[in-house]
Design a protein around this motif. Structure first.
Motif, PDB file in Angstrom:
ATOM      1  N   HIS A 219     -10.007   4.811  -7.901  1.00  0.00           N
ATOM      2  CA  HIS A 219      -8.716   4.964  -8.235  1.00  0.00           C
ATOM      3  C   HIS A 219      -7.926   5.386  -6.896  1.00  0.00           C
ATOM      4  CE1 HIS A 219      -4.975   5.472 -10.789  1.00  0.00           C
ATOM      5  NE2 HIS A 219      -4.705   6.688 -10.004  1.00  0.00           N
ATOM      6  N   ASN A 220      -8.628   6.451  -6.322  1.00  0.00           N
ATOM      7  CA  ASN A 220      -7.830   6.984  -5.218  1.00  0.00           C
ATOM      8  C   ASN A 220      -7.998   5.971  -3.956  1.00  0.00           C
ATOM      9  OD1 ASN A 220      -7.729   9.380  -6.589  1.00  0.00           O
ATOM     10  ND2 ASN A 220      -9.451  10.310  -5.626  1.00  0.00           N
ATOM     11  N   TYR A 221      -8.972   5.222  -3.757  1.00  0.00           N
ATOM     12  CA  TYR A 221      -9.335   4.417  -2.797  1.00  0.00           C
ATOM     13  C   TYR A 221      -8.197   3.123  -2.844  1.00  0.00           C
ATOM     14  CZ  TYR A 221     -13.554   6.493  -1.412  1.00  0.00           C
ATOM     15  OH  TYR A 221     -14.359   7.454  -0.850  1.00  0.00           O
ATOM     16  N   ALA A 222      -8.077   2.773  -4.078  1.00  0.00           N
ATOM     17  CA  ALA A 222      -6.843   1.725  -4.353  1.00  0.00           C
ATOM     18  C   ALA A 222      -5.323   2.305  -4.256  1.00  0.00           C
ATOM     19  CB  ALA A 222      -7.092   1.263  -5.967  1.00  0.00           C
ATOM     20  N   GLY A 223      -5.324   3.525  -4.299  1.00  0.00           N
ATOM     21  CA  GLY A 223      -3.993   4.030  -4.010  1.00  0.00           C
ATOM     22  C   GLY A 223      -3.851   4.144  -2.445  1.00  0.00           C
ATOM     23  N   TYR A 224      -4.874   4.405  -1.808  1.00  0.00           N
ATOM     24  CA  TYR A 224      -4.802   4.396  -0.351  1.00  0.00           C
ATOM     25  C   TYR A 224      -4.310   2.819   0.034  1.00  0.00           C
ATOM     26  CZ  TYR A 224      -6.887   8.990  -0.224  1.00  0.00           C
ATOM     27  OH  TYR A 224      -7.051  10.101  -0.475  1.00  0.00           O
ATOM     28  N   ALA A 225      -5.293   1.876  -0.655  1.00  0.00           N
ATOM     29  CA  ALA A 225      -4.887   0.501  -0.240  1.00  0.00           C
ATOM     30  C   ALA A 225      -3.558   0.274  -0.697  1.00  0.00           C
ATOM     31  CB  ALA A 225      -5.970  -0.366  -1.109  1.00  0.00           C
ATOM     32  N   LEU A 226      -2.820   0.643  -1.784  1.00  0.00           N
ATOM     33  CA  LEU A 226      -1.503   0.358  -2.117  1.00  0.00           C
ATOM     34  C   LEU A 226      -0.651   0.727  -0.828  1.00  0.00           C
ATOM     35  CD1 LEU A 226      -1.138   0.967  -5.755  1.00  0.00           C
ATOM     36  CD2 LEU A 226      -0.917  -0.990  -4.690  1.00  0.00           C
ATOM     37  N   PHE A 227      -0.708   2.128  -0.194  1.00  0.00           N
ATOM     38  CA  PHE A 227       0.022   2.600   0.614  1.00  0.00           C
ATOM     39  C   PHE A 227      -0.175   1.632   1.895  1.00  0.00           C
ATOM     40  CE2 PHE A 227       0.721   5.528   4.263  1.00  0.00           C
ATOM     41  CZ  PHE A 227       1.919   6.027   4.006  1.00  0.00           C
ATOM     42  N   ALA A 228      -1.265   1.368   2.166  1.00  0.00           N
ATOM     43  CA  ALA A 228      -1.377   0.413   3.329  1.00  0.00           C
ATOM     44  C   ALA A 228      -0.867  -0.826   3.083  1.00  0.00           C
ATOM     45  CB  ALA A 228      -2.995   0.128   3.691  1.00  0.00           C
ATOM     46  N   LEU A 229      -0.763  -1.398   2.032  1.00  0.00           N
ATOM     47  CA  LEU A 229      -0.003  -2.579   1.906  1.00  0.00           C
ATOM     48  C   LEU A 229       1.440  -2.242   1.839  1.00  0.00           C
ATOM     49  CD1 LEU A 229      -1.879  -3.973  -1.728  1.00  0.00           C
ATOM     50  CD2 LEU A 229      -1.557  -5.221   0.764  1.00  0.00           C
ATOM     51  N   MET A 230       1.913  -1.389   1.532  1.00  0.00           N
ATOM     52  CA  MET A 230       3.239  -0.824   1.606  1.00  0.00           C
ATOM     53  C   MET A 230       3.528  -0.778   3.062  1.00  0.00           C
ATOM     54  SD  MET A 230       4.576  -1.434  -1.207  1.00  0.00           S
ATOM     55  CE  MET A 230       6.088  -1.098  -0.594  1.00  0.00           C
ATOM     56  N   ALA A 231       2.802  -0.213   3.746  1.00  0.00           N
ATOM     57  CA  ALA A 231       3.153  -0.089   5.313  1.00  0.00           C
ATOM     58  C   ALA A 231       3.169  -1.514   5.947  1.00  0.00           C
ATOM     59  CB  ALA A 231       2.040   0.983   5.866  1.00  0.00           C
ATOM     60  N   LEU A 232       2.122  -2.234   5.502  1.00  0.00           N
ATOM     61  CA  LEU A 232       2.024  -3.788   6.174  1.00  0.00           C
ATOM     62  C   LEU A 232       3.424  -4.417   5.824  1.00  0.00           C
ATOM     63  CD1 LEU A 232       0.419  -6.140   7.479  1.00  0.00           C
ATOM     64  CD2 LEU A 232      -0.427  -6.461   4.970  1.00  0.00           C
ATOM     65  N   ARG A 233       3.860  -4.363   4.507  1.00  0.00           N
ATOM     66  CA  ARG A 233       5.026  -4.954   4.074  1.00  0.00           C
ATOM     67  C   ARG A 233       6.247  -4.455   4.697  1.00  0.00           C
ATOM     68  NH1 ARG A 233       8.522  -8.037   3.908  1.00  0.00           N
ATOM     69  NH2 ARG A 233       9.453  -9.116   2.186  1.00  0.00           N
ATOM     70  N   LEU A 234       6.323  -3.397   4.680  1.00  0.00           N
ATOM     71  CA  LEU A 234       7.661  -2.763   5.720  1.00  0.00           C
ATOM     72  C   LEU A 234       7.591  -3.098   7.039  1.00  0.00           C
ATOM     73  CD1 LEU A 234       7.663   0.787   3.792  1.00  0.00           C
ATOM     74  CD2 LEU A 234       9.219  -1.189   3.386  1.00  0.00           C
ATOM     75  N   SER A 235       6.370  -3.068   7.699  1.00  0.00           N
ATOM     76  CA  SER A 235       6.533  -3.561   8.928  1.00  0.00           C
ATOM     77  C   SER A 235       6.777  -4.968   9.043  1.00  0.00           C
ATOM     78  CB  SER A 235       5.020  -3.318   9.556  1.00  0.00           C
ATOM     79  OG  SER A 235       4.822  -1.965   9.669  1.00  0.00           O
ATOM     80  N   TRP A 236       6.388  -5.969   8.032  1.00  0.00           N
ATOM     81  CA  TRP A 236       6.493  -7.311   8.384  1.00  0.00           C
ATOM     82  C   TRP A 236       7.877  -7.339   7.783  1.00  0.00           C
ATOM     83  CZ3 TRP A 236       4.585 -10.927  10.704  1.00  0.00           C
ATOM     84  CH2 TRP A 236       4.603 -12.117  10.436  1.00  0.00           C
ATOM     85  N   GLY A 237       8.679  -6.474   6.892  1.00  0.00           N
ATOM     86  CA  GLY A 237       9.987  -6.658   6.552  1.00  0.00           C
ATOM     87  C   GLY A 237      10.882  -6.268   8.116  1.00  0.00           C
ATOM     88  N   ILE A 238      10.328  -5.661   8.807  1.00  0.00           N
ATOM     89  CA  ILE A 238      11.236  -5.119  10.078  1.00  0.00           C
ATOM     90  C   ILE A 238      11.064  -6.054  11.346  1.00  0.00           C
ATOM     91  CG2 ILE A 238      11.646  -3.128  11.332  1.00  0.00           C
ATOM     92  CD1 ILE A 238      10.914  -1.218   9.380  1.00  0.00           C
TER      93      ILE A 238
END
Length: 168
Positions: A33-52
């Motif tokens: 569950h914790n690793y999946a949470g870290y993966a979600l954070f990484a996905l958000m960082a990726l999408r925000l970067s791509w969004g900028i």
């Protein structure tokens, strides 16, 4: 016409898979569950970067800012039956995207604080709000799916196919 590039489509489906797994199948507090949470954070960082900095104009965050005026106009269009089908997100879809960004950020931060900061382990506020926001995110996902199906029906635009193939 290509609407969603491979990164956006992959990101969307990875986000769906990780959120569903973390909510329905993985036990809160367990390592997975914790690793999946870290993966979600990484996905958000990726999408925000791509969004900028990305090259797809439909994925750039500045191109789908859900202003109150745009949301009002969209509701008026829905009431009148004259509905634009923008290439990217309509104002309500854009609002949902920002809701997802904020929800995932909150879940990532509260989960990390609860699990990694000893002084906050077992903190009822963090646990309860983390659980509440995850419930609200699931409700939001249901509303999102309903909205996609309704808009697909009203506009004749193949929204689901577009999120799979990228083309409209």
């Amino acid at each position: 016409m290509v609407i969603w590039d491979r990164l956006v489509r992959s990101w969307h489906w990875y986000l769906v898979a990780v959120v569903v797994a973390n909510y329905w199948f993985l036990e809160g507090g367990d390592d997975l569950h914790n690793y999946a949470g870290y993966a979600l954070f990484a996905l958000m960082a990726l999408r925000l970067s791509w969004g900028i900095w990305g090259r797809n104009p439909h994925a750039l965050l500045v191109n789908f800012i859900p202003t109150p005026a745009a949301i009002r106009e969209h509701f008026n269009d829905l009431r009148s039956g004259v509905i634009e089908h923008p290439a990217g997100h309509n104002p309500l879809g854009a609002l949902f995207i920002y809701f997802v960004f904020l929800s995932i950020a909150y879940l990532s931060i509260t989960g990390w604080l609860h699990e990694e900061v000893d002084a906050l382990f077992g903190n009822d506020f963090l646990q309860n709000t983390h659980r509440w926001v995850s419930d609200v995110l699931m409700i939001g996902a249901g509303i999102h799916i309903t909205g996609v199906l309704v808009m697909q029906k009203l506009t004749g635009t193949p929204l689901i196919k577009t999120m799979i193939t990228g083309k409209r």
